[in-house]
Design an enzyme around this catalytic site. Structure first.
Site, PDB file in Angstrom:
ATOM      1  N   ALA A 176       0.846  -1.194   0.000  1.00 23.02           N
ATOM      2  CA  ALA A 176       0.000   0.000   0.000  1.00 23.02           C
ATOM      3  C   ALA A 176       0.881   1.243   0.000  1.00 23.02           C
ATOM      4  CB  ALA A 176      -0.877  -0.001   1.246  1.00 23.02           C
ATOM      5  N   THR A 185       5.582   4.655   6.092  1.00 31.05           N
ATOM      6  CA  THR A 185       5.485   4.379   7.529  1.00 31.05           C
ATOM      7  C   THR A 185       4.311   5.134   8.136  1.00 31.05           C
ATOM      8  OG1 THR A 185       7.876   4.079   7.670  1.00 31.05           O
ATOM      9  CG2 THR A 185       6.746   4.596   9.721  1.00 31.05           C
ATOM     10  N   CYS A 186       4.180   6.402   7.762  1.00 29.67           N
ATOM     11  CA  CYS A 186       3.195   7.283   8.395  1.00 29.67           C
ATOM     12  C   CYS A 186       1.780   6.708   8.293  1.00 29.67           C
ATOM     13  CB  CYS A 186       3.261   8.668   7.754  1.00 29.67           C
ATOM     14  SG  CYS A 186       2.052   9.803   8.410  1.00 29.67           S
ATOM     15  N   GLY A 206      10.501   9.736  24.231  1.00 31.34           N
ATOM     16  CA  GLY A 206      10.324  10.638  23.094  1.00 31.34           C
ATOM     17  C   GLY A 206       8.883  10.560  22.612  1.00 31.34           C
ATOM     18  N   THR A 231      13.675   4.542  20.770  1.00 32.88           N
ATOM     19  CA  THR A 231      14.892   5.325  21.007  1.00 32.88           C
ATOM     20  C   THR A 231      15.356   6.056  19.755  1.00 32.88           C
ATOM     21  OG1 THR A 231      16.088   3.261  20.646  1.00 32.88           O
ATOM     22  CG2 THR A 231      15.750   3.913  22.911  1.00 32.88           C
ATOM     23  N   ARG A 268      14.828   7.033  15.297  1.00 37.98           N
ATOM     24  CA  ARG A 268      14.790   6.397  13.980  1.00 37.98           C
ATOM     25  C   ARG A 268      16.025   6.821  13.195  1.00 37.98           C
ATOM     26  NH1 ARG A 268       9.816   4.316  12.526  1.00 37.98           N
ATOM     27  NH2 ARG A 268      10.305   4.605  10.331  1.00 37.98           N
ATOM     28  N   ASP A 307      12.798  12.027   5.755  1.00 39.32           N
ATOM     29  CA  ASP A 307      13.576  11.428   6.850  1.00 39.32           C
ATOM     30  C   ASP A 307      14.961  10.974   6.405  1.00 39.32           C
ATOM     31  OD1 ASP A 307      11.304  11.762   8.337  1.00 39.32           O
ATOM     32  OD2 ASP A 307      11.081   9.654   8.929  1.00 39.32           O
ATOM     33  N   HIS A 325     -15.657  33.260  20.642  1.00 38.57           N
ATOM     34  CA  HIS A 325     -15.891  32.763  22.000  1.00 38.57           C
ATOM     35  C   HIS A 325     -17.075  31.813  21.974  1.00 38.57           C
ATOM     36  CE1 HIS A 325     -16.198  32.713  26.337  1.00 38.57           C
ATOM     37  NE2 HIS A 325     -17.501  32.947  26.206  1.00 38.57           N
TER      38      HIS A 325
HETATM   39  P1  NAI Z   1      12.954  10.425  19.929  1.00 37.15           P
HETATM   40  O1  NAI Z   1      14.262  10.816  19.382  1.00 37.15           O
HETATM   41  O2  NAI Z   1      11.819  11.380  19.929  1.00 37.15           O
HETATM   42  O3  NAI Z   1      13.133   9.937  21.466  1.00 37.15           O
HETATM   43  C1  NAI Z   1      14.012   8.888  21.818  1.00 37.15           C
HETATM   44  C2  NAI Z   1      14.261   8.914  23.312  1.00 37.15           C
HETATM   45  O4  NAI Z   1      14.966   7.740  23.682  1.00 37.15           O
HETATM   46  C3  NAI Z   1      15.117  10.108  23.745  1.00 37.15           C
HETATM   47  O5  NAI Z   1      14.455  10.780  24.788  1.00 37.15           O
HETATM   48  C4  NAI Z   1      16.429   9.438  24.188  1.00 37.15           C
HETATM   49  O6  NAI Z   1      17.062  10.155  25.205  1.00 37.15           O
HETATM   50  C5  NAI Z   1      15.935   8.068  24.658  1.00 37.15           C
HETATM   51  N1  NAI Z   1      16.983   7.026  24.694  1.00 37.15           N
HETATM   52  C6  NAI Z   1      17.916   6.776  23.750  1.00 37.15           C
HETATM   53  N2  NAI Z   1      18.709   5.738  24.133  1.00 37.15           N
HETATM   54  C7  NAI Z   1      18.271   5.309  25.340  1.00 37.15           C
HETATM   55  C8  NAI Z   1      18.670   4.271  26.248  1.00 37.15           C
HETATM   56  N3  NAI Z   1      19.710   3.453  26.006  1.00 37.15           N
HETATM   57  N4  NAI Z   1      18.001   4.112  27.414  1.00 37.15           N
HETATM   58  C9  NAI Z   1      16.953   4.937  27.694  1.00 37.15           C
HETATM   59  N5  NAI Z   1      16.527   5.928  26.867  1.00 37.15           N
HETATM   60  C10 NAI Z   1      17.170   6.114  25.702  1.00 37.15           C
HETATM   61  O7  NAI Z   1      12.581   9.072  19.155  1.00 37.15           O
HETATM   62  P2  NAI Z   1      11.208   8.309  18.892  1.00 37.15           P
HETATM   63  O8  NAI Z   1      10.193   8.632  19.936  1.00 37.15           O
HETATM   64  O9  NAI Z   1      11.606   6.892  18.703  1.00 37.15           O
HETATM   65  O10 NAI Z   1      10.699   8.918  17.533  1.00 37.15           O
HETATM   66  C11 NAI Z   1      11.473   8.760  16.334  1.00 37.15           C
HETATM   67  C12 NAI Z   1      11.187   9.863  15.351  1.00 37.15           C
HETATM   68  O11 NAI Z   1       9.872   9.776  14.866  1.00 37.15           O
HETATM   69  C13 NAI Z   1      11.378  11.236  15.964  1.00 37.15           C
HETATM   70  O12 NAI Z   1      12.146  12.008  15.094  1.00 37.15           O
HETATM   71  C14 NAI Z   1       9.978  11.773  16.055  1.00 37.15           C
HETATM   72  O13 NAI Z   1       9.943  13.170  15.871  1.00 37.15           O
HETATM   73  C15 NAI Z   1       9.237  11.028  14.940  1.00 37.15           C
HETATM   74  N6  NAI Z   1       7.834  10.877  15.314  1.00 37.15           N
HETATM   75  C16 NAI Z   1       7.022  11.965  15.332  1.00 37.15           C
HETATM   76  C17 NAI Z   1       5.718  11.851  15.732  1.00 37.15           C
HETATM   77  C18 NAI Z   1       4.878  13.076  15.786  1.00 37.15           C
HETATM   78  O14 NAI Z   1       5.260  14.084  15.208  1.00 37.15           O
HETATM   79  N7  NAI Z   1       3.753  13.074  16.496  1.00 37.15           N
HETATM   80  C19 NAI Z   1       5.133  10.581  16.143  1.00 37.15           C
HETATM   81  C20 NAI Z   1       6.079   9.516  16.116  1.00 37.15           C
HETATM   82  C21 NAI Z   1       7.371   9.675  15.701  1.00 37.15           C
END
Ligand code: NAI
Length: 462
Positions: free
Chosen positions: A37, A41-42, A178, A267, A269, A309, A441
């Site tokens: 499809a 990923t999104c 995160g 942790t 991407r 990305d 309002h």
């Molecule tokens: P992230 O980079 O937002 O957070 C990863 C977290 O894991 C960090 O706080 C880091 O300090 C922690 N970490 C790393 N190694 C570790 C360890 N060994 N032990 C404990 N903690 C550790 O990554 P996330 O949440 O996986 O997202 C990936 C990407 O996808 C990001 O760039 C995010 O912006 C994007 N994304 C955006 C969304 C949105 O805009 N709503 C939704 C989902 C993903």
């Protein structure tokens, strides 16, 4: 085999949007996608399915916590997990089919299969080689795990496995506070899972305004998520049904274990560029494995562009979309532009968290003289009526010129509210411009205006 003006590799938000824009600009366009499809990923395993589960679990939370207060009595609904997953899959299907329709409407060919670039001007899909004057790499990203942690997508999962669990787990350990960890962690917490988040840093959601980080962590804790901060995960040992997570506390190097039915590894991407043949092409990469581009999304190889990305910058679908459109304009001989200073970020928890522009921490570090206008949703009638008084709007403006520099919102509808500030920033608005704009309002958006008023002579309802 066919000849195209443009072939885009990857059918995610960056790639499919770029393909449609190329076609709209009169270019003969194809998009290569290997999944069954479109949408990447999104749409298939990210933003869209997680929003369906966030919505469903939030409705359950409302039924359990707020219905009785409104005079809606009776038993709260119970979770039919299979049906919830079916609902999520239906939402995915509607969206991915929608892109197929848009491709047909715009005469974009979908080349089904995984693409590679044997040489500039050529894209190989299966046994076929297609020619294209321009190639856009929009191959996206994949979850990056930790050393000592093996993903099986059953007990030790990434976001992909977390959206497909066979049942709601009793206990989940989330590695990483995160965006992914907190969005999916709050889904399962609302469905009754005991959620323990382990985070390396001393604060959640790195990069966000620190005042918002603190308020957000407090709210999530109130919702039942547990946090172990300053903890580095060392290893995860998994059987078929259970896992043991070992982490070290940074403050004293002490080692601890924690058991779970499911471990979500969130942790971060990393760019997904496997199999494209970038090495052989001599495409320059950054030391973080991202494709290097100039400000017009051109790689160092003529005729090959890259977006989303797979290149530098925040890994956000809307950033990829904007780059996709801009790269299409460049390929069509027009001017493409993305304002990287005004890219909103949203976390779709309840309440939502949204931000754009500079954080207060950044302004301090840069020595900018600024003022802060803050307004609590407790002072917003609409928010109180729907039990959403938690959170605030924080507007940052230049102290001398009053120009809006950033905005950080935690509260109801934050992901939509932020866009009035995005538009304002694009037009160079001052806080006074926002404050002088009539806001209907009762709406949540009045909180944004009140924050703007607080940058001047003061908010009314504070
Ligand atoms: P992230 O980079 O937002 O957070 C990863 C977290 O894991 C960090 O706080 C880091 O300090 C922690 N970490 C790393 N190694 C570790 C360890 N060994 N032990 C404990 N903690 C550790 O990554 P996330 O949440 O996986 O997202 C990936 C990407 O996808 C990001 O760039 C995010 O912006 C994007 N994304 C955006 C969304 C949105 O805009 N709503 C939704 C989902 C993903």
């Amino acid at each position: 085999m066919a000849n195209y003006d443009v072939i885009i590799i990857g059918g995610g938000p960056g790639g499919y949007v770029s393909a449609i824009r190329c076609a709209q600009l009169g270019l003969k366009t194809a998009c290569v996608e290997g999944r069954d499809a479109l949408g990447g990923t999104c749409l298939n395993v990210g933003c869209i399915p997680s929003k369906a589960l966030l919505h469903a679990s939030h409705q359950l939370h409302e039924a359990e916590h707020n219905f009785a207060k409104m005079g809606l009595k009776g038993k709260s609904p119970s979770v039919d997990w299979k049906q919830m997953l079916a609902y999520k899959d239906d939402v995915i299907g509607q969206n991915t089919k929608g892109i197929e329709f848009l491709f047909k409407k715009n005469k974009v060919d979908w080349l089904k299969g995984w693409g590679s670039i044997p040489e500039a001007g050529k894209v190989k899909v299966g046994d076929d080689i297609h020619e294209a004057k321009s190639i856009v790499i929009a191959s996206g990203s994949e979850p990056s795990s930790l050393p000592g942690v093996e993903i099986d997508e059953k007990v030790v999962v990434t976001s992909t496995g977390a959206l497909e669990l066979p049942k709601v787990p009793k206990k989940m350990v989330v590695i990483g506070a995160g965006v992914i960890g907190l969005e999916l962690g709050s889904v399962y917490a609302r469905l009754g899972t005991e959620v323990q988040v382990i985070e390396f840093l001393d604060f959640i959601t790195p990069g966000m305004d620190s005042e918002v980080q603190r308020a957000f962590q407090k709210i999530l804790t109130k919702q039942g998520l547990k946090f172990t901060m300053g903890a580095a995960v060392q290893k995860v040992e998994a059987s078929k049904t259970k896992a043991k997570v070992t982490y070290k506390l940074r403050k004293d190097d002490s080692e601890h274990d924690i058991d779970a039915d499911v471990v979500l590894v969130a942790t971060g991407r990393r760019p997904y560029v496997d199999g494209l043949g970038l090495d052989a092409l001599g495409i320059e990469m950054t030391d973080r494995g991202q494709i290097k581009t100039d400000d017009q999304w051109r790689t160092n190889v003529p005729g090959i562009y890259a977006i989303g990305d797979a290149i530098e910058g925040p890994m956000l679908a809307h950033k990829a979309e904007d780059e996709g459109m801009a790269a299409a304009e460049v390929i069509a001989g027009k001017h493409g532009h993305v304002n990287y200073g005004v890219i909103p970020g949203v976390i779709y928890t309840a309440p939502e968290v949204a931000s754009v522009g500079k954080t207060e921490d950044q302004l301090k570090a840069e020595g900018v003289s600024y003022k802060v206008g803050k307004f609590s949703f407790m002072g917003n009638g609409r928010a109180k009526a729907v039990f959403q008084g938690d959170g605030f709007v924080k507007l940052l403006a230049d102290k001398e010129t009053d120009r809006v520099l950033g905005c950080h919102i935690i509260g109801p509808g934050a992901g939509d509210l932020i866009h009035e500030i995005c538009v304002g920033m694009e037009f160079g608005a001052s806080a006074e411009d926002i404050a002088l704009t009539c806001h209907a309002h009762p709406t949540f958006s009045e909180a944004v205006r009140e924050a703007a008023l607080a940058c001047g002579d003061g908010a009314i309802h504070a």
